[in-house]
Design an enzyme around this catalytic site. Sequence first.
Site, mmCIF file in Angstrom:
data_model
loop_
_atom_site.group_PDB
_atom_site.id
_atom_site.type_symbol
_atom_site.label_atom_id
_atom_site.label_comp_id
_atom_site.label_asym_id
_atom_site.label_seq_id
_atom_site.Cartn_x
_atom_site.Cartn_y
_atom_site.Cartn_z
ATOM 1 N N ILE A 10 -3.474 -8.448 9.971
ATOM 2 C CA ILE A 10 -4.336 -9.078 10.078
ATOM 3 C C ILE A 10 -3.424 -9.951 8.947
ATOM 4 O O ILE A 10 -3.282 -11.210 8.501
ATOM 5 C CB ILE A 10 -5.749 -9.188 9.255
ATOM 6 C CG1 ILE A 10 -6.024 -7.589 8.517
ATOM 7 C CG2 ILE A 10 -6.291 -9.237 11.154
ATOM 8 C CD1 ILE A 10 -7.191 -7.509 8.912
ATOM 9 N N GLY A 13 0.938 -7.119 2.692
ATOM 10 C CA GLY A 13 1.182 -8.021 2.260
ATOM 11 C C GLY A 13 1.812 -7.268 1.030
ATOM 12 O O GLY A 13 3.307 -6.611 2.120
ATOM 13 N N ALA A 14 2.363 -7.053 0.176
ATOM 14 C CA ALA A 14 3.800 -6.960 -0.380
ATOM 15 C C ALA A 14 3.160 -5.034 -0.502
ATOM 16 O O ALA A 14 4.297 -4.518 -0.778
ATOM 17 C CB ALA A 14 3.530 -7.399 -2.268
ATOM 18 N N GLU A 15 2.422 -4.757 -0.717
ATOM 19 C CA GLU A 15 1.956 -3.343 -0.868
ATOM 20 C C GLU A 15 1.461 -2.812 0.274
ATOM 21 O O GLU A 15 2.220 -1.201 0.418
ATOM 22 C CB GLU A 15 0.602 -3.157 -1.434
ATOM 23 C CG GLU A 15 -0.498 -2.262 -2.105
ATOM 24 C CD GLU A 15 0.433 -1.705 -3.191
ATOM 25 O OE1 GLU A 15 1.264 -2.557 -4.071
ATOM 26 O OE2 GLU A 15 0.447 -0.227 -3.466
ATOM 27 N N ALA A 16 0.811 -2.969 0.852
ATOM 28 C CA ALA A 16 0.937 -2.891 2.753
ATOM 29 C C ALA A 16 0.321 -3.420 3.644
ATOM 30 O O ALA A 16 0.460 -4.593 3.624
ATOM 31 C CB ALA A 16 -0.733 -1.920 2.524
ATOM 32 N N ILE A 18 -1.870 -4.767 6.844
ATOM 33 C CA ILE A 18 -3.720 -4.676 6.618
ATOM 34 C C ILE A 18 -3.603 -4.980 7.891
ATOM 35 O O ILE A 18 -3.485 -5.729 8.413
ATOM 36 C CB ILE A 18 -3.937 -5.714 5.930
ATOM 37 C CG1 ILE A 18 -3.472 -5.560 4.874
ATOM 38 C CG2 ILE A 18 -5.985 -5.297 6.296
ATOM 39 C CD1 ILE A 18 -4.400 -4.741 3.941
ATOM 40 N N ASP A 127 -5.594 -5.992 -9.719
ATOM 41 C CA ASP A 127 -5.341 -6.974 -9.880
ATOM 42 C C ASP A 127 -6.474 -8.229 -8.861
ATOM 43 O O ASP A 127 -6.683 -8.199 -8.116
ATOM 44 C CB ASP A 127 -4.987 -6.496 -7.976
ATOM 45 C CG ASP A 127 -3.845 -7.472 -7.938
ATOM 46 O OD1 ASP A 127 -3.675 -8.634 -8.220
ATOM 47 O OD2 ASP A 127 -3.625 -8.011 -6.526
#
Lengths: 219, 348
Positions: A10, A13-16, A18, A127
């Site tokens: 879905i 992102g910058a981090e993970a 999803i 965040d």
Amino acid sequence: MKLIHLGSVISVGAEAVIYKGYFIDREAVIKKRVRKKYRNPLLDKRIRLLRTRREAIILVRARSIGVPVPILYYLDLSDYTIVMEHIDGELLREIVDEIHDEKLSKLSEQLGKFIGLLHGNKIVHGDLTTSNVMLKDDEGLYLIDFGLGNITYDIEEYATEIHLFKRALKASHPDKFNTIFKSFIRGYRSTYPKADSVLERASTIELRGRYIEKNRRRK
Amino acid sequence: MSLLYALGIESTAHTFACSIVSDDGKILVDERVRFTPEKGKGIHPREAANFFVENASKVVENAIKKSSISPDEISLVAFAQGPGLGPCLRVGATIARTLSLSLNVPIIGVHHGIAHIEIGKLLTGMHDPLTVIVSGGHTCIVAHNAGRYRIYGETLDITLGNLFDVFVRELDLSRKIPACKMGSIVEELAKNGGTMVEELPYIVKGNDVSYSGLLTRAIEIAREGKYSIEDICFSLQEIAFSMLCEVTERALTQLRKKEVLLTGGVCANKRLQEMMRDMVSIHNVKIAVVPSEYSADNAAMIAWTGILAYKAGVKMDIEDTFIKPRWRLDEVDTPWVSNISGSRSGNL
């Protein structure tokens, strides 16, 4: 039996990455912290491990003190993966411009109350932006994405949270800034007794930044 | 239709420059002098300003001469009004006012950081980029939203340029490679390093970075002598740039921009460029680095931004031209930028 069914992506992102899939037979969100090509491998592992672990711990703690966050279903540190409840709602970011000021003010106050509760229990979200707050129709607000969260006694961290939230609001919702921030602070004060000293520290953090006019008057 | 020419003056820090640019985006000339502090020292504002005073008239004269237009063809004077070092800004502002009055043309004060963005857009052809400005004065991530450039991430304390400069000065590293430019010393030394120094802190808060703790720790570790200076430079770069890439990626995915623009003096660093390219590679996003000639401080960017502002109806009287040493980028209305993205995609 397979515990986790990844389903479909879905968001990247910058981090993970999803996924929306299943945990056993329940709808779930699966958050996988992927390797970052730009990052030195050693540093990369260190960051992914630390953040995955922290996020899981915070999800559990936040829930236990009555702050609505997704339920943690499963944690796999070897794969930097968190499986959690899927919240069926809308991002606050997407609806800020559509809802009436009165309702927006109420929601902002509620958000302030939750952040006050978190800080009172040594948790920072890390965040805090309107992208990380969800509105579920009949149940109210949910806080999501504790990926940069921390558990700390350091007042500086609470103050940084407030300062960054303020900045994010100014950048993203310049027209609604006053409505949101005022009500947010009202809520924050109501659940967190030390709110005033945090707010005071937040303004000194602002002054530490680059090119702040108030700097000069202080000298 | 005849062209409009603007004369621009830059004098925010170490560079005094004068440029003439036409409104079709041609840079006729860009004359510069650079104040070089004594080896191992930072810029002393007064010394830099004195240097500017000594060189300014020569620079302006040369610029006009080389541009091959006559002074009465100039229809606008633009100058960097801030942010920057007070004494240096004052020299540029005074010269700009004098030129404006003697040529009898309008004067416009320009924000130095915004000028970096505008010249970057002009030279790379980008329209609505997420801009990463990395220099001695700025470390911030900027995008346009609702009439202004907005800051979506920045340093909470010192800039990336600061981090490297102070590190090099504190440890007197210019002694190690005397031929190297001050700004490239860490980059050069890092090429011979490769072991990650684990004790260095990685500090990202939301979309912001903090470099002051990293600087202090790096200096401490270097003085302890456990690691080679090459390894420390390598690790310092890896960590500082990773932090910046991470917050840039955060802003990028939140704003869903399709272009990333790198500018400012530090963007000349090849490792930073490589990491930023790696970062955007999974996002289907264009990336461009402003050519180093115009990512460093220059006056063409000031003249060009002056033209944009002037054509959008921005007007200033001499009384409005006080310098603004601490002018924040998000305090400037930018009527010349159309709201391509609409306000919603600008939301965090």
